[in-house]
Design a protein around this motif. Sequence first.
Motif, PDB file in Angstrom:
ATOM      1  N   VAL A  80     -26.791  30.928 -17.357  1.00 48.22           N
ATOM      2  CA  VAL A  80     -26.559  30.645 -18.775  1.00 48.22           C
ATOM      3  C   VAL A  80     -25.174  30.046 -18.958  1.00 48.22           C
ATOM      4  N   ALA A  81     -24.974  29.354 -20.074  1.00 41.09           N
ATOM      5  CA  ALA A  81     -23.677  28.747 -20.374  1.00 41.09           C
ATOM      6  C   ALA A  81     -22.624  29.840 -20.555  1.00 41.09           C
ATOM      7  N   ASP A  82     -21.499  29.710 -19.815  1.00 39.17           N
ATOM      8  CA  ASP A  82     -20.462  30.738 -19.931  1.00 39.17           C
ATOM      9  C   ASP A  82     -19.042  30.174 -20.068  1.00 39.17           C
ATOM     10  N   GLY A  83     -18.899  28.857 -20.141  1.00 45.14           N
ATOM     11  CA  GLY A  83     -17.586  28.263 -20.362  1.00 45.14           C
ATOM     12  C   GLY A  83     -16.700  28.217 -19.135  1.00 45.14           C
ATOM     13  N   CYS A  84     -17.220  28.581 -17.974  1.00 37.29           N
ATOM     14  CA  CYS A  84     -16.404  28.681 -16.764  1.00 37.29           C
ATOM     15  C   CYS A  84     -16.792  27.606 -15.748  1.00 37.29           C
ATOM     16  N   ILE A  85     -15.950  27.457 -14.730  1.00 36.35           N
ATOM     17  CA  ILE A  85     -16.238  26.637 -13.566  1.00 36.35           C
ATOM     18  C   ILE A  85     -16.365  27.568 -12.364  1.00 36.35           C
ATOM     19  N   ASP A  86     -17.385  27.356 -11.549  1.00 34.29           N
ATOM     20  CA  ASP A  86     -17.630  28.182 -10.367  1.00 34.29           C
ATOM     21  C   ASP A  86     -17.630  27.337  -9.103  1.00 34.29           C
ATOM     22  N   ILE A  87     -17.134  27.905  -8.024  1.00 37.91           N
ATOM     23  CA  ILE A  87     -17.445  27.442  -6.682  1.00 37.91           C
ATOM     24  C   ILE A  87     -18.535  28.368  -6.157  1.00 37.91           C
ATOM     25  N   PHE A 102     -18.401  23.110 -16.261  1.00 36.99           N
ATOM     26  CA  PHE A 102     -18.758  23.583 -17.599  1.00 36.99           C
ATOM     27  C   PHE A 102     -20.106  22.995 -17.990  1.00 36.99           C
ATOM     28  N   CYS A 103     -21.000  23.831 -18.530  1.00 42.43           N
ATOM     29  CA  CYS A 103     -22.341  23.374 -18.896  1.00 42.43           C
ATOM     30  C   CYS A 103     -22.604  23.569 -20.379  1.00 42.43           C
ATOM     31  N   ARG A 104     -23.175  22.568 -20.997  1.00 42.37           N
ATOM     32  CA  ARG A 104     -23.540  22.617 -22.416  1.00 42.37           C
ATOM     33  C   ARG A 104     -24.817  23.412 -22.661  1.00 42.37           C
ATOM     34  N   LYS A 105     -25.557  23.704 -21.622  1.00 43.76           N
ATOM     35  CA  LYS A 105     -26.809  24.439 -21.767  1.00 43.76           C
ATOM     36  C   LYS A 105     -27.068  25.222 -20.484  1.00 43.76           C
ATOM     37  N   TYR A 106     -28.128  26.009 -20.496  1.00 40.19           N
ATOM     38  CA  TYR A 106     -28.486  26.765 -19.305  1.00 40.19           C
ATOM     39  C   TYR A 106     -28.883  25.811 -18.180  1.00 40.19           C
ATOM     40  N   THR A 107     -28.785  26.292 -16.952  1.00 36.78           N
ATOM     41  CA  THR A 107     -29.153  25.501 -15.779  1.00 36.78           C
ATOM     42  C   THR A 107     -30.087  26.328 -14.905  1.00 36.78           C
ATOM     43  N   HIS A 271     -31.849  27.993 -36.783  1.00 35.88           N
ATOM     44  CA  HIS A 271     -30.670  27.394 -36.148  1.00 35.88           C
ATOM     45  C   HIS A 271     -30.151  28.304 -35.033  1.00 35.88           C
ATOM     46  N   PHE A 272     -30.112  29.590 -35.308  1.00 38.28           N
ATOM     47  CA  PHE A 272     -29.663  30.579 -34.323  1.00 38.28           C
ATOM     48  C   PHE A 272     -30.553  30.561 -33.079  1.00 38.28           C
ATOM     49  N   ILE A 273     -31.859  30.590 -33.271  1.00 36.43           N
ATOM     50  CA  ILE A 273     -32.803  30.628 -32.148  1.00 36.43           C
ATOM     51  C   ILE A 273     -32.699  29.353 -31.318  1.00 36.43           C
ATOM     52  N   LYS A 274     -32.595  28.203 -31.984  1.00 34.59           N
ATOM     53  CA  LYS A 274     -32.491  26.930 -31.267  1.00 34.59           C
ATOM     54  C   LYS A 274     -31.226  26.880 -30.411  1.00 34.59           C
ATOM     55  N   SER A 275     -30.097  27.287 -30.977  1.00 34.47           N
ATOM     56  CA  SER A 275     -28.830  27.278 -30.242  1.00 34.47           C
ATOM     57  C   SER A 275     -28.874  28.259 -29.072  1.00 34.47           C
ATOM     58  N   PHE A 276     -29.381  29.470 -29.322  1.00 34.62           N
ATOM     59  CA  PHE A 276     -29.455  30.481 -28.268  1.00 34.62           C
ATOM     60  C   PHE A 276     -30.339  29.992 -27.120  1.00 34.62           C
ATOM     61  N   ARG A 277     -31.450  29.421 -27.458  1.00 32.75           N
ATOM     62  CA  ARG A 277     -32.371  28.946 -26.413  1.00 32.75           C
ATOM     63  C   ARG A 277     -31.738  27.833 -25.589  1.00 32.75           C
ATOM     64  N   ASN A 278     -30.934  26.983 -26.214  1.00 34.38           N
ATOM     65  CA  ASN A 278     -30.255  25.919 -25.494  1.00 34.38           C
ATOM     66  C   ASN A 278     -29.308  26.477 -24.437  1.00 34.38           C
ATOM     67  N   PHE A 279     -28.612  27.571 -24.768  1.00 33.09           N
ATOM     68  CA  PHE A 279     -27.632  28.142 -23.852  1.00 33.09           C
ATOM     69  C   PHE A 279     -28.239  29.116 -22.849  1.00 33.09           C
ATOM     70  N   TYR A 280     -29.356  29.732 -23.207  1.00 36.44           N
ATOM     71  CA  TYR A 280     -29.938  30.783 -22.359  1.00 36.44           C
ATOM     72  C   TYR A 280     -31.207  30.341 -21.653  1.00 36.44           C
ATOM     73  N   GLY A 281     -32.024  29.530 -22.326  1.00 35.52           N
ATOM     74  CA  GLY A 281     -33.290  29.087 -21.738  1.00 35.52           C
ATOM     75  C   GLY A 281     -34.510  29.772 -22.305  1.00 35.52           C
ATOM     76  N   VAL A 282     -34.308  30.893 -23.034  1.00 34.05           N
ATOM     77  CA  VAL A 282     -35.399  31.602 -23.701  1.00 34.05           C
ATOM     78  C   VAL A 282     -34.906  32.009 -25.080  1.00 34.05           C
ATOM     79  N   THR A 283     -35.832  32.488 -25.913  1.00 33.61           N
ATOM     80  CA  THR A 283     -35.470  32.932 -27.253  1.00 33.61           C
ATOM     81  C   THR A 283     -34.722  34.264 -27.204  1.00 33.61           C
ATOM     82  N   PRO A 284     -33.986  34.626 -28.280  1.00 31.58           N
ATOM     83  CA  PRO A 284     -33.317  35.932 -28.300  1.00 31.58           C
ATOM     84  C   PRO A 284     -34.264  37.113 -28.117  1.00 31.58           C
TER      85      PRO A 284
END
Length: 290
Positions: A80-87, A102-107, A271-284
């Motif tokens: 999920v999107a977390d604002g961080c950079i990982d190795i 940094f990712c704008r959405k889930y991967t 709006h909340f559900i759409k944004s959450f799904r973009n970052f997580y990949g599933v609904t709340p």
Amino acid sequence: MLPAYYVNLPVGENAYFSRMEAPAYIRQLYMPVQPTVKQSGTDVTYRELAPDERLRNYIYCYWELKTTRPLDTDFIYRVVADGCIDIFFEPGHDTEQFVMGFCRKYTEFPLDKTFHYAGIRFLPTIFPQLYGVDAASLSNAATPLADVLPAAATFIRYRFAPGISLQEMKPLLDSYFLEVIAGTPFNYDVRLYDALSRILERCGVLDVEKELDTGISPRQLRRLFGYYLGDSPKIFSQVVRFQHILRARPSVQSLRQNKLFFDVGYYDQAHFIKSFRNFYGVTPSRAFGR
């Protein structure tokens, strides 16, 4: 090297952050969450391990994702999107070393039936500070580590054999990053860190156009955020707001009854559900359902 327009920016007489205060304050405010693994029960494990205390203002955690036995089918791992950079890397596999920006959405990562990955999660702004790499050049992608940091790729290749545990990796990683940090001239520009702290203090719920007046133009602030974090203040704020919801872990019932989406700045439930799904990949409801 940092671009010329990011070096030696004037701080002013009332600088809020000193060299050591900036990372400590950001670490105090931000604790990024990645969901636990549910897809295969005990057949896949995910764990996080704190680094040496002297590193905790720079590195949020070391982490490990591995199978405990061969799976029946290939595994899809969602980040999920977390604002961080990982190795991240697979010990003993030279081609499996990457930097995740940094990712704008889930991967989603398709993995085999057996795997063993380890990673280093850097707190926001730290990776570009350590290595002089433009975070925006890494965003929304997994880039081969050797293309970005050849020396780090070599260190991982020769120090981590197949089967090594995260506990065994920790002292080696601690020693390596303590040396890297000791030789790094950090540039804690007060305008960037003031804006960053405001976003984190407000859990991402603010008007970035009106409430991030830190003494520079919105355009220059976007350039600073792009270089040091990987995206704009607006997108970073949205990720922070999403992460705040994850850490709160509301129940499905409370989501419906307490109108949480209003409290965290969404104008309606859709709006909340759409944004959450973009970052997580599933609904709340699926993410927090029991």
